[in-house]
Structures are given as structure tokens and as C-alpha cells.
Design a protein around this motif. Structure first.
Motif, PDB file in Angstrom:
ATOM      1  N   ASN A  68       0.859  -1.196   0.000  1.00 16.69           N
ATOM      2  CA  ASN A  68       0.000   0.000   0.000  1.00 16.69           C
ATOM      3  C   ASN A  68       0.892   1.243   0.000  1.00 16.69           C
ATOM      4  O   ASN A  68       2.125   1.127   0.106  1.00 16.69           O
ATOM      5  CB  ASN A  68      -0.966  -0.003   1.205  1.00 16.69           C
ATOM      6  N   GLY A  69       0.289   2.400  -0.103  1.00 15.53           N
ATOM      7  CA  GLY A  69       1.048   3.647  -0.160  1.00 15.53           C
ATOM      8  C   GLY A  69       1.762   3.948   1.147  1.00 15.53           C
ATOM      9  O   GLY A  69       2.844   4.554   1.152  1.00 15.53           O
ATOM     10  N   THR A  70       1.147   3.541   2.245  1.00 17.09           N
ATOM     11  CA  THR A  70       1.752   3.768   3.556  1.00 17.09           C
ATOM     12  C   THR A  70       3.032   2.947   3.703  1.00 17.09           C
ATOM     13  O   THR A  70       4.053   3.449   4.198  1.00 17.09           O
ATOM     14  CB  THR A  70       0.737   3.394   4.664  1.00 17.09           C
ATOM     15  N   LEU A  73       5.775   4.642   1.815  1.00 16.61           N
ATOM     16  CA  LEU A  73       6.377   5.744   2.578  1.00 16.61           C
ATOM     17  C   LEU A  73       7.285   5.212   3.689  1.00 16.61           C
ATOM     18  O   LEU A  73       8.372   5.751   3.926  1.00 16.61           O
ATOM     19  CB  LEU A  73       5.274   6.635   3.179  1.00 16.61           C
ATOM     20  N   THR A  94      -2.592  16.830   4.410  1.00 19.28           N
ATOM     21  CA  THR A  94      -2.391  15.554   3.736  1.00 19.28           C
ATOM     22  C   THR A  94      -3.003  14.441   4.564  1.00 19.28           C
ATOM     23  O   THR A  94      -3.447  14.667   5.694  1.00 19.28           O
ATOM     24  CB  THR A  94      -0.879  15.296   3.533  1.00 19.28           C
ATOM     25  N   PHE A  95      -2.989  13.250   4.013  1.00 24.03           N
ATOM     26  CA  PHE A  95      -3.415  12.081   4.777  1.00 24.03           C
ATOM     27  C   PHE A  95      -2.356  11.788   5.848  1.00 24.03           C
ATOM     28  O   PHE A  95      -1.164  12.028   5.636  1.00 24.03           O
ATOM     29  CB  PHE A  95      -3.580  10.888   3.826  1.00 24.03           C
ATOM     30  N   ALA A  97      -0.752   9.367   6.850  1.00 24.45           N
ATOM     31  CA  ALA A  97       0.385   8.489   6.543  1.00 24.45           C
ATOM     32  C   ALA A  97       1.654   9.263   6.160  1.00 24.45           C
ATOM     33  O   ALA A  97       2.763   8.775   6.397  1.00 24.45           O
ATOM     34  CB  ALA A  97       0.019   7.529   5.417  1.00 24.45           C
ATOM     35  N   SER A  98       1.507  10.468   5.585  1.00 18.89           N
ATOM     36  CA  SER A  98       2.685  11.255   5.173  1.00 18.89           C
ATOM     37  C   SER A  98       3.585  11.585   6.348  1.00 18.89           C
ATOM     38  O   SER A  98       4.791  11.756   6.183  1.00 18.89           O
ATOM     39  CB  SER A  98       2.258  12.574   4.504  1.00 18.89           C
ATOM     40  N   VAL A 140       4.199  16.518  -0.524  1.00 13.43           N
ATOM     41  CA  VAL A 140       2.985  15.842  -1.020  1.00 13.43           C
ATOM     42  C   VAL A 140       2.408  16.609  -2.213  1.00 13.43           C
ATOM     43  O   VAL A 140       2.164  17.814  -2.108  1.00 13.43           O
ATOM     44  CB  VAL A 140       1.919  15.773   0.104  1.00 13.43           C
ATOM     45  N   ASP A 166       5.637  12.334  -1.799  1.00 17.40           N
ATOM     46  CA  ASP A 166       4.435  11.534  -1.569  1.00 17.40           C
ATOM     47  C   ASP A 166       3.490  11.859  -2.720  1.00 17.40           C
ATOM     48  O   ASP A 166       2.789  12.875  -2.705  1.00 17.40           O
ATOM     49  CB  ASP A 166       3.810  11.873  -0.215  1.00 17.40           C
ATOM     50  N   ALA A 168       0.954  10.036  -3.788  1.00 10.99           N
ATOM     51  CA  ALA A 168      -0.246   9.197  -3.704  1.00 10.99           C
ATOM     52  C   ALA A 168      -1.375   9.758  -4.575  1.00 10.99           C
ATOM     53  O   ALA A 168      -2.204   9.020  -5.082  1.00 10.99           O
ATOM     54  CB  ALA A 168      -0.701   9.092  -2.252  1.00 10.99           C
ATOM     55  N   HIS A 169      -1.379  11.094  -4.755  1.00 12.39           N
ATOM     56  CA  HIS A 169      -2.433  11.733  -5.560  1.00 12.39           C
ATOM     57  C   HIS A 169      -2.010  11.943  -7.014  1.00 12.39           C
ATOM     58  O   HIS A 169      -2.815  12.420  -7.801  1.00 12.39           O
ATOM     59  CB  HIS A 169      -2.750  13.133  -5.005  1.00 12.39           C
ATOM     60  N   SER A 190       0.267   5.470  -4.235  1.00 10.19           N
ATOM     61  CA  SER A 190      -0.772   4.643  -3.619  1.00 10.19           C
ATOM     62  C   SER A 190      -1.758   4.206  -4.698  1.00 10.19           C
ATOM     63  O   SER A 190      -2.085   4.992  -5.589  1.00 10.19           O
ATOM     64  CB  SER A 190      -1.531   5.444  -2.554  1.00 10.19           C
ATOM     65  N   LYS A 195      -7.810   6.510  -5.368  1.00  9.78           N
ATOM     66  CA  LYS A 195      -6.729   7.139  -6.136  1.00  9.78           C
ATOM     67  C   LYS A 195      -6.941   6.909  -7.643  1.00  9.78           C
ATOM     68  O   LYS A 195      -7.863   6.198  -8.036  1.00  9.78           O
ATOM     69  CB  LYS A 195      -5.371   6.601  -5.668  1.00  9.78           C
ATOM     70  N   GLY A 202      -2.624  -1.069  -2.573  1.00  9.73           N
ATOM     71  CA  GLY A 202      -1.355  -1.224  -3.277  1.00  9.73           C
ATOM     72  C   GLY A 202      -0.561   0.056  -3.267  1.00  9.73           C
ATOM     73  O   GLY A 202      -1.091   1.136  -2.964  1.00  9.73           O
ATOM     74  N   TYR A 339      -7.814  17.733   3.900  1.00  7.16           N
ATOM     75  CA  TYR A 339      -7.790  16.845   5.042  1.00  7.16           C
ATOM     76  C   TYR A 339      -7.837  17.679   6.304  1.00  7.16           C
ATOM     77  O   TYR A 339      -7.487  18.852   6.291  1.00  7.16           O
ATOM     78  CB  TYR A 339      -6.462  16.053   5.077  1.00  7.16           C
TER      79      TYR A 339
HETATM   80  C1  LIG Z   1      -3.770   7.591   0.243  1.00  9.66           C
HETATM   81  C2  LIG Z   1      -2.613   8.329   0.715  1.00  9.66           C
HETATM   82  C3  LIG Z   1      -1.528   7.707   1.360  1.00  9.66           C
HETATM   83  C4  LIG Z   1      -1.570   6.289   1.829  1.00  9.66           C
HETATM   84  O1  LIG Z   1      -1.823   5.373   0.849  1.00  9.66           O
HETATM   85  P1  LIG Z   1      -2.495   3.962   1.224  1.00  9.66           P
HETATM   86  O2  LIG Z   1      -2.347   3.188  -0.067  1.00  9.66           O
HETATM   87  O3  LIG Z   1      -3.925   4.219   1.571  1.00  9.66           O
HETATM   88  O4  LIG Z   1      -1.727   3.358   2.327  1.00  9.66           O
HETATM   89  C5  LIG Z   1      -0.417   8.465   1.663  1.00  9.66           C
HETATM   90  N1  LIG Z   1      -0.363   9.768   1.373  1.00  9.66           N
HETATM   91  C6  LIG Z   1      -1.388  10.410   0.777  1.00  9.66           C
HETATM   92  C7  LIG Z   1      -1.251  11.853   0.443  1.00  9.66           C
HETATM   93  C8  LIG Z   1      -2.552   9.714   0.445  1.00  9.66           C
HETATM   94  O5  LIG Z   1      -3.561  10.364  -0.119  1.00  9.66           O
END
Ligand SMILES: *Cc1c(COP(=O)(O)O)cnc(C)c1O
Length: 399
Positions: A68-70, A73, A94-95, A97-98, A140, A166, A168-169, A190, A195, A202, A339
Motif C-alpha cells: 500500500n502507499g503507507t 512511505l 495531507t493524509f 500516513a505522510s 505531497v 508523496d 499518492a495523488h 498509492s 486514487k 497497493g 484533510y
Molecule cells: C492515500 C494516501 C496515502 C496512503 O496510501 P495507502 O495506499 O492508503 O496506504 C499516503 N499519502 C497520501 C497523500 C494519500 O492520499
């Protein structure tokens, strides 16, 4: 003036639409089923095929697929050598996870403020937060718009920081003609269903740096290697031998997910074109609408937009964001907020972060609302969203 549904009018549409939706069609499903009928559902040939295709698409030397995206990172932080005592500068808009990934490796997230118009991390605020402990920047690409890659690159070079993007977007976006994924030291993607392309859960990291690549590979698969050159106890008794040479995780992506992603990647340019067309239409409709502020886009960014954010000018509108959100719901358009600034969360408050750290991000946060954006959003759906926003805005301007 037409009445919005919350005030007793007729909703713009009968069925509900959401701010985002995945686009999975029959050939995506077939690609997954083919792998499920094959010998390898994980650790098979689709993983390498995906990694090569993704690296090729973004123009990077290497790609490592991740669960996953997390996880992407987290592994990027490990590969960058970030650890206890280090600081990493990121954005609060941001989400979670960043910043969480920085905590995973025992380091401290430091929040820099964002540009009040683009909502992306402000390079001057990065500089203002650099100390002798700063090890990396996690920038991000908020909503899919590229961060100011050139300036962030310069800052990271000057202060010897690792530049982690990051993205992810931002798969599909490009900065000055170069695809996101080829610009930073490591770029994290991500593939969650909201997404731009998805495989369920993933992610991936892309890089041009061989050292980082090797560390990413180890980190995402238990720190275990089958590579004789990396082993310490060679020569070995037999070909079954492997060694754990660092502490790693199981963050691998399965073959059937890679097959889905390969199929989705084929459609990325088409998804991008559709997203762009909707964004153009929204921008045109909202740019001169009093009460609504549109996110500014920098000319260097060719943006494959993941989210479309409208920002309510709460000095002009005589309503709260909650009232606007509820009014959109009554029109059968389900919005979301992306967010809450990360350090507003109780977990971060308990760590000692306080409100007021990033005034621009906090101000932007108060008024933002994500409206529907996905490739299968039809002309009619898009028009409905525009009608609803206009109807509700006019209503609350004159309330
Ligand atoms: C979705 C997202 C993540 C995490 O991705 P996951 O695949 O959900 O773990 C990290 N950073 C940003 C900015 C996100 O939008």
C-alpha cells in the motif's frame, strides 16, 4: 432564485454520487482471473512486469511494488536511513500516513506551512524549519498538482536532505514535462480505490538511485535476500539458502494485484484526459463565482487531478461548512474533506503538537470540500455538481 433541496427545493439528481470512485472494467477483471488460474498468485512474474512498466511509465530506473502507499512511505524512510533523533519536514494538509511514516522509524515529523493559493508545501517554510537534525523532506503533491520540484530539489541539495515525494495523488502528473516518479530521490505512490489507478490496496516507490532501490527491496520483503553477493555467510550448502541481512517487513504486492495494476496503467492516459476535462469544466464554472475559491495551479504542473477541492469563502457565505456539506448531500452529492491538518489529531496532540503551527494550512482547511471527480463521472453528473454548487452558493450568499 431556485431553492436548494435543504430549503425545500427539488434535488438536482435522484441517485447519490460520491467524491470518488474506482474504474474497473471487464478486461481488468479478466487480467486478475487469468493470474488466479495460473501457478503464481504472489511472488510471480506479474510483479516484475508491473515494476518494469511503472518505472518505464514514470521514467525512473527502478520501481518497487508495495502492499500500500503507507508501506511505500515507510520503506522510503527506511531506505533514506531516517532514524531516532532525525527530523523530517512535511505538510499537515495531507493524509496522516505522510507523517506517520516518520514516526514508524523513530524520527520526528516537522510541519512546514503550505502556499495559500496552491495549497502545496511552501519551499520558504521548508527552509525556515531546517535544523541540524533535518534528514529529509516529504513533499505531497496535494490533489495531484506537482509540488515546486525545482526549488525543493535545490533546497535538498543545498542542505543535504533526502527528497521524498508523496505522490499518492499524482500518478500521471508531470512537472516541466517530466513525469512525477522521476523527479525526487524516491517517489511514493498509492493504488487505493479512491486514487487514480487501483489494485485494491497497493503502492510503489520509484527511484533512480541503486542504493535506495536495494534497500527498498530488502525493506519490503523481511530484509531477506537470495542474492549471493549480499550474503555474509557464503559459500552456501545449496541453492535453497537465503539470509536475513536487515530488519524488513512483508509489504509485498500479490501477482493478481499487479495484473490489475498493469491493466489499469494501460488506461491511465485516458483517465487523465477525462479527469482534466472535468477539472476544466469545474474551473470555468467556479472561477468567478463569489463565495467559492478555486485552487491555483502552477504552470509547471501538468496535473492529473486526483481530487477537486472547492474552498468556501466563509466570510461571504452565510453558512458553515457543515451546512454547505449537508446541502450538497441533500442534492445527492456526497462530498468529503481532505484533510484535517495532521497535527489536529489527538494522537499528534498527545505528542505535543499544537494548533497554530501552520496558519495557512489551518485557514485553508476551514473551508475545503472535495466534490466528485472520477473518469466515469458523466457530462450530466458534472453539470449536476455545478448546478448544486451554484444553487447552494447563491442561496447562502443571500441568506
Ligand atoms: C492515500 C494516501 C496515502 C496512503 O496510501 P495507502 O495506499 O492508503 O496506504 C499516503 N499519502 C497520501 C497523500 C494519500 O492520499
Amino acid at each position: 432564485m431556485e431553492k436548494p433541496a435543504v430549503a425545500g427545493g427539488k434535488p438536482v439528481r435522484e441517485n447519490k454520487i460520491y467524491y470518488g470512485h474506482q474504474c474497473i472494467d471487464e478486461d481488468d477483471i479478466k487480467a486478475v482471473c487469468d493470474v488466479l488460474r495460473s501457478d503464481a498468485v504472489t511472488c510471480g512474474p506479474k510483479v516484475k512486469e508491473l515494476e518494469e512498466k511503472l518505472a518505464g511509465y514514470v521514467g525512473a530506473k527502478y520501481a518497487v511494488s508495495m502492499a500500500n502507499g503507507t508501506a511505500a512511505l515507510h520503506c522510503a524512510c527506511i531506505a533514506a536511513g531516517i532514524g531516532v533523533g532525525d527530523e523530517v519536514i512535511t505538510t499537515p494538509l495531507t493524509f496522516a500516513a505522510s507523517a506517520n511514516c516518520v514516526l514508524y522509524v523513530g524520527a520526528k515529523p516537522v510541519f512546514a506551512d503550505v502556499n495559500p493559493e496552491t495549497y502545496n508545501i511552501d519551499p520558504d517554510s521548508i527552509i525556515a524549519h531546517i535544523t541540524e537534525k533535518t534528514k529529509a523532506v516529504i513533499a505531497v503533491d496535494y490533489t495531484g498538482q506537482c509540488v515546486e520540484n525545482e526549488r525543493i530539489r535545490e533546497i535538498c541539495d543545498k542542505y543535504h536532505l533526502v527528497f521524498i515525494e508523496d505522490a499518492a495523488h499524482a500518478i500521471g502528473s508531470a512537472y516541466k514535462g517530466k513525469k512525477v516518479g522521476s523527479l525526487a530521490d524516491m517517489t511514493c505512490f498509492s493504488f487505493h480505490p479512491v486514487k487514480t489507478i487501483t489494485c485494491g490496496e497497493g503502492g510503489a516507490v520509484t527511484t533512480n538511485n541503486e542504493e535506495y532501490y536495494k534497500k527498498l527491496v530488502l525493506a519490503h520483503s523481511h530484509g531477506i535476500t537470495h542474492d549471493e553477493d549480499l550474503m555474509e555467510d557464503a559459500p552456501h550448502e545449496g541453492p535453497w539458502v537465503y539470509e536475513q541481512i536487515s530488519l524488513g517487513y512483508n509489504y509485498r504486492l500479490t501477482d493478481f494485484q499487479c495484473a490489475l495494476l498493469l491493466s489499469q496503467l494501460n488506461k491511465l492516459e485516458e483517465f487523465k484526459a477525462k479527469r482534466k476535462a472535468i477539472v476544466d469544466k469545474y474551473n470555468e464554472a467556479f472561477k468567478d463565482l463569489p463565495g467559492i475559491i478555486v485552487q491555483k495551479e502552477i504552470p509547471e504542473s501538468d496535473t492529473c487531478r486526483h481530487l477537486y477541492i472547492i474552498r468556501l469563502d466563509l466570510n461571504k457565505l452565510k453558512c458553515t461548512r457543515k451546512e454547505f456539506f449537508d446541502a450538497m448531500s441533500a442534492e445527492n452529492i456526497q462530498c468529503q474533506v481532505h484533510y484535517v491538518p495532521t497535527y489536529f489529531f489527538p494522537y499528534y496532540k498527545h505528542l505535543g503538537y499544537k494548533e497554530g503551527l501552520c496558519p495557512n494550512a489551518e485557514e485553508i482547511y476551514k473551508g475545503i470540500l472535495s466534490i466528485p471527480l472520477y473518469p466515469t463521472l458523466s457530462e450530466k453528473d458534472t453539470d449536476d455538481v455545478i448546478s448544486a454548487v451554484k444553487k447552494i452558493t447563491e442561496y447562502y450568499l443571500n441568506f
